[in-house]
Design a protein around this motif. Structure first.
Motif, PDB file in Angstrom:
ATOM      1  N   GLY A 128       0.816  -1.214   0.000  1.00 34.24           N
ATOM      2  CA  GLY A 128       0.000   0.000   0.000  1.00 34.24           C
ATOM      3  C   GLY A 128       0.843   1.255   0.000  1.00 34.24           C
ATOM      4  N   MET A 129       1.902   1.270   0.801  1.00 31.67           N
ATOM      5  CA  MET A 129       2.809   2.420   0.821  1.00 31.67           C
ATOM      6  C   MET A 129       3.447   2.625  -0.560  1.00 31.67           C
ATOM      7  SD  MET A 129       5.016   1.957   4.314  1.00 31.67           S
ATOM      8  CE  MET A 129       4.285   1.141   5.733  1.00 31.67           C
ATOM      9  N   GLU A 130       3.896   1.529  -1.144  1.00 34.27           N
ATOM     10  CA  GLU A 130       4.577   1.635  -2.435  1.00 34.27           C
ATOM     11  C   GLU A 130       3.643   2.147  -3.521  1.00 34.27           C
ATOM     12  OE1 GLU A 130       7.725  -0.914  -5.132  1.00 34.27           O
ATOM     13  OE2 GLU A 130       6.284  -1.992  -3.880  1.00 34.27           O
ATOM     14  N   GLU A 131       2.379   1.716  -3.489  1.00 38.36           N
ATOM     15  CA  GLU A 131       1.409   2.196  -4.474  1.00 38.36           C
ATOM     16  C   GLU A 131       1.210   3.706  -4.344  1.00 38.36           C
ATOM     17  OE1 GLU A 131      -1.632   2.365  -7.393  1.00 38.36           O
ATOM     18  OE2 GLU A 131      -0.068   0.884  -6.958  1.00 38.36           O
ATOM     19  N   LEU A 133       3.282   5.791  -2.978  1.00 36.47           N
ATOM     20  CA  LEU A 133       4.562   6.412  -3.300  1.00 36.47           C
ATOM     21  C   LEU A 133       4.721   6.576  -4.809  1.00 36.47           C
ATOM     22  CD1 LEU A 133       7.291   7.370  -2.126  1.00 36.47           C
ATOM     23  CD2 LEU A 133       8.106   5.026  -2.382  1.00 36.47           C
ATOM     24  N   LEU A 134       4.419   5.523  -5.555  1.00 34.06           N
ATOM     25  CA  LEU A 134       4.540   5.584  -7.019  1.00 34.06           C
ATOM     26  C   LEU A 134       3.575   6.601  -7.607  1.00 34.06           C
ATOM     27  CD1 LEU A 134       4.922   1.781  -7.832  1.00 34.06           C
ATOM     28  CD2 LEU A 134       6.688   3.535  -7.998  1.00 34.06           C
ATOM     29  N   ARG A 135       2.343   6.620  -7.095  1.00 35.68           N
ATOM     30  CA  ARG A 135       1.358   7.586  -7.604  1.00 35.68           C
ATOM     31  C   ARG A 135       1.803   9.014  -7.324  1.00 35.68           C
ATOM     32  NH1 ARG A 135      -3.840   5.883  -8.932  1.00 35.68           N
ATOM     33  NH2 ARG A 135      -3.823   3.642  -9.415  1.00 35.68           N
ATOM     34  N   SER A 136       2.368   9.254  -6.148  1.00 36.92           N
ATOM     35  CA  SER A 136       2.825  10.604  -5.827  1.00 36.92           C
ATOM     36  C   SER A 136       4.039  10.982  -6.678  1.00 36.92           C
ATOM     37  CB  SER A 136       3.160  10.725  -4.334  1.00 36.92           C
ATOM     38  OG  SER A 136       4.308   9.973  -3.993  1.00 36.92           O
ATOM     39  N   GLU A 137       4.910  10.023  -6.956  1.00 36.36           N
ATOM     40  CA  GLU A 137       6.092  10.296  -7.784  1.00 36.36           C
ATOM     41  C   GLU A 137       5.697  10.603  -9.225  1.00 36.36           C
ATOM     42  OE1 GLU A 137       9.493   7.673  -5.433  1.00 36.36           O
ATOM     43  OE2 GLU A 137       8.382   6.772  -7.101  1.00 36.36           O
ATOM     44  N   GLN A 138       4.583  10.029  -9.683  1.00 36.82           N
ATOM     45  CA  GLN A 138       4.115  10.264 -11.047  1.00 36.82           C
ATOM     46  C   GLN A 138       3.250  11.515 -11.173  1.00 36.82           C
ATOM     47  OE1 GLN A 138       2.092   6.583 -11.798  1.00 36.82           O
ATOM     48  NE2 GLN A 138       3.980   5.388 -11.950  1.00 36.82           N
ATOM     49  N   ALA A 139       2.849  12.089 -10.051  1.00 39.82           N
ATOM     50  CA  ALA A 139       1.966  13.256 -10.062  1.00 39.82           C
ATOM     51  C   ALA A 139       2.652  14.445 -10.723  1.00 39.82           C
ATOM     52  CB  ALA A 139       1.545  13.609  -8.650  1.00 39.82           C
ATOM     53  N   GLU A 140       1.904  15.144 -11.546  1.00 41.38           N
ATOM     54  CA  GLU A 140       2.439  16.315 -12.233  1.00 41.38           C
ATOM     55  C   GLU A 140       1.828  17.618 -11.722  1.00 41.38           C
ATOM     56  OE1 GLU A 140       1.952  15.707 -16.391  1.00 41.38           O
ATOM     57  OE2 GLU A 140       3.364  14.029 -16.487  1.00 41.38           O
ATOM     58  N   ARG A 147      -2.931  14.927  -3.093  1.00 42.43           N
ATOM     59  CA  ARG A 147      -3.827  13.802  -2.818  1.00 42.43           C
ATOM     60  C   ARG A 147      -3.036  12.563  -2.424  1.00 42.43           C
ATOM     61  NH1 ARG A 147      -7.063  10.139  -7.257  1.00 42.43           N
ATOM     62  NH2 ARG A 147      -7.779   8.567  -5.770  1.00 42.43           N
ATOM     63  N   TRP A 148      -2.019  12.209  -3.227  1.00 43.51           N
ATOM     64  CA  TRP A 148      -1.274  10.983  -2.961  1.00 43.51           C
ATOM     65  C   TRP A 148      -0.279  11.152  -1.818  1.00 43.51           C
ATOM     66  CZ3 TRP A 148      -3.199   6.640  -4.175  1.00 43.51           C
ATOM     67  CH2 TRP A 148      -4.063   6.555  -5.277  1.00 43.51           C
ATOM     68  N   ASP A 149       0.149  12.383  -1.579  1.00 40.66           N
ATOM     69  CA  ASP A 149       0.953  12.677  -0.387  1.00 40.66           C
ATOM     70  C   ASP A 149       0.132  12.351   0.859  1.00 40.66           C
ATOM     71  OD1 ASP A 149       2.797  13.665   1.428  1.00 40.66           O
ATOM     72  OD2 ASP A 149       2.258  15.754   1.093  1.00 40.66           O
ATOM     73  N   GLY A 150      -1.126  12.833   0.874  1.00 38.45           N
ATOM     74  CA  GLY A 150      -2.002  12.533   2.002  1.00 38.45           C
ATOM     75  C   GLY A 150      -2.266  11.042   2.151  1.00 38.45           C
ATOM     76  N   GLU A 151      -2.460  10.352   1.030  1.00 40.31           N
ATOM     77  CA  GLU A 151      -2.710   8.908   1.077  1.00 40.31           C
ATOM     78  C   GLU A 151      -1.479   8.146   1.564  1.00 40.31           C
ATOM     79  OE1 GLU A 151      -5.521   7.040   0.569  1.00 40.31           O
ATOM     80  OE2 GLU A 151      -6.462   9.016   0.661  1.00 40.31           O
ATOM     81  N   LEU A 152      -0.297   8.630   1.200  1.00 42.08           N
ATOM     82  CA  LEU A 152       0.925   7.969   1.654  1.00 42.08           C
ATOM     83  C   LEU A 152       1.060   8.074   3.172  1.00 42.08           C
ATOM     84  CD1 LEU A 152       3.624   6.551   1.097  1.00 42.08           C
ATOM     85  CD2 LEU A 152       4.648   8.817   0.774  1.00 42.08           C
ATOM     86  N   HIS A 153       0.841   9.266   3.698  1.00 44.80           N
ATOM     87  CA  HIS A 153       0.934   9.420   5.150  1.00 44.80           C
ATOM     88  C   HIS A 153      -0.179   8.625   5.849  1.00 44.80           C
ATOM     89  CE1 HIS A 153       4.181  12.427   5.709  1.00 44.80           C
ATOM     90  NE2 HIS A 153       3.909  12.707   4.446  1.00 44.80           N
ATOM     91  N   ARG A 154      -1.317   8.500   5.193  1.00 41.80           N
ATOM     92  CA  ARG A 154      -2.389   7.670   5.756  1.00 41.80           C
ATOM     93  C   ARG A 154      -1.966   6.202   5.769  1.00 41.80           C
ATOM     94  NH1 ARG A 154      -7.056   4.903   4.205  1.00 41.80           N
ATOM     95  NH2 ARG A 154      -8.815   5.171   5.619  1.00 41.80           N
ATOM     96  N   SER A 155      -1.263   5.772   4.717  1.00 45.13           N
ATOM     97  CA  SER A 155      -0.794   4.383   4.679  1.00 45.13           C
ATOM     98  C   SER A 155       0.225   4.119   5.784  1.00 45.13           C
ATOM     99  CB  SER A 155      -0.195   4.055   3.305  1.00 45.13           C
ATOM    100  OG  SER A 155       1.085   4.650   3.124  1.00 45.13           O
TER     101      SER A 155
END
Length: 234
Positions: A128-131, A133-140, A147-155
């Motif tokens: 879950g963390m890796e997913e 992380l990858l989504r946040s790294e791909q964010a433009e 959004r994915w920063d928040g989800e990462l910290h939630r994970s």
């Protein structure tokens, strides 16, 4: 303060953050108690800067949030005036938390999570963390990254397997959805800083994956301190 010994960067960030918090708390108390009543004129920005040890830009951001809530009005050439009280504009049952308060709490709470993550996290948690992380790294865009920063910290909170941390991070993400946080983030989140945050996220994840508690805690704290500095120090 004139004549004071110079502070290191970390101490300066803490000092600035405490000044912002004290300024916000003073205004909230004054408006709530009636010490500042409708029609009262506020002191000039310079006096707030000197009293609380904060920058003029910080004063303007705090006053801007009060203006948006309908508590003050700013008239060019005349000054800033109180137009309402906290009670007049209270949102039914809604807990208001400022970005400064949020970061103050995050700096205390989130560095505690790695100890439980290292102890309790399983393979599903790390996937879950890796997913995220990858989504946040791909964010433009800032919005997608946020959004994915928040989800990462939630994970991270989920991986503690302690429901209290999850509840706290849910509250954190609610504050991050407020307009004030979004405005500060858009102003502070340059492409270079976004790249830095992505690198820091990766470092936190790698340390957790390796069950390296000291490194994970240090990386988490470093990341949060930089967010705080970028948001409030310009």
């Amino acid at each position: 303060m004139r004549g004071a010994e110079p502070r290191n960067n970390s101490s300066q960030r803490v000092f600035m953050s405490s000044g912002v918090k004290a300024f916000e708390q003073y205004l909230s108390d004054a408006l709530g108690s009636g010490r500042l009543a409708p029609g009262d004129r506020l002191p000039p920005e310079r006096s707030w800067c000197e009293q609380f040890g904060i920058s003029r830009g910080t004063v303007r951001r705090v006053l801007g949030r009060l203006r948006e809530r309908g508590l003050i009005t700013q008239i060019k050439g005349s000054g800033t005036f109180v137009t309402g009280t906290v009670q007049d504009h209270a949102d039914d049952g809604k807990l208001y938390t400022s970005p400064a308060e949020l970061m103050e709490a995050r700096l205390l709470i989130e560095p505690l999570m790695p100890a439980l993550i290292v102890k309790n996290a399983n393979a599903h948690d790390f996937r879950g963390m890796e997913e995220c992380l990858l989504r946040s790294e791909q964010a433009e865009s800032v919005q997608e990254f946020e959004r994915w920063d928040g989800e990462l910290h939630r994970s991270f909170a989920q991986a503690t397997h302690n429901s209290l941390f999850l509840h706290i991070l849910e509250l954190t993400n609610r504050v991050r959805e407020e307009a004030e946080w979004g405005r500060l983030k858009r102003q502070s989140l340059t492409p270079e800083r976004m790249r830095q945050y992505k690198d820091q996220h990766r470092a936190i994840y790698e340390a957790l994956l390796n069950r390296d508690l000291n490194e994970a805690r240090a990386q988490m704290l470093r990341h949060l301190e930089q967010i705080q500095s970028n948001l409030f120090d310009g």
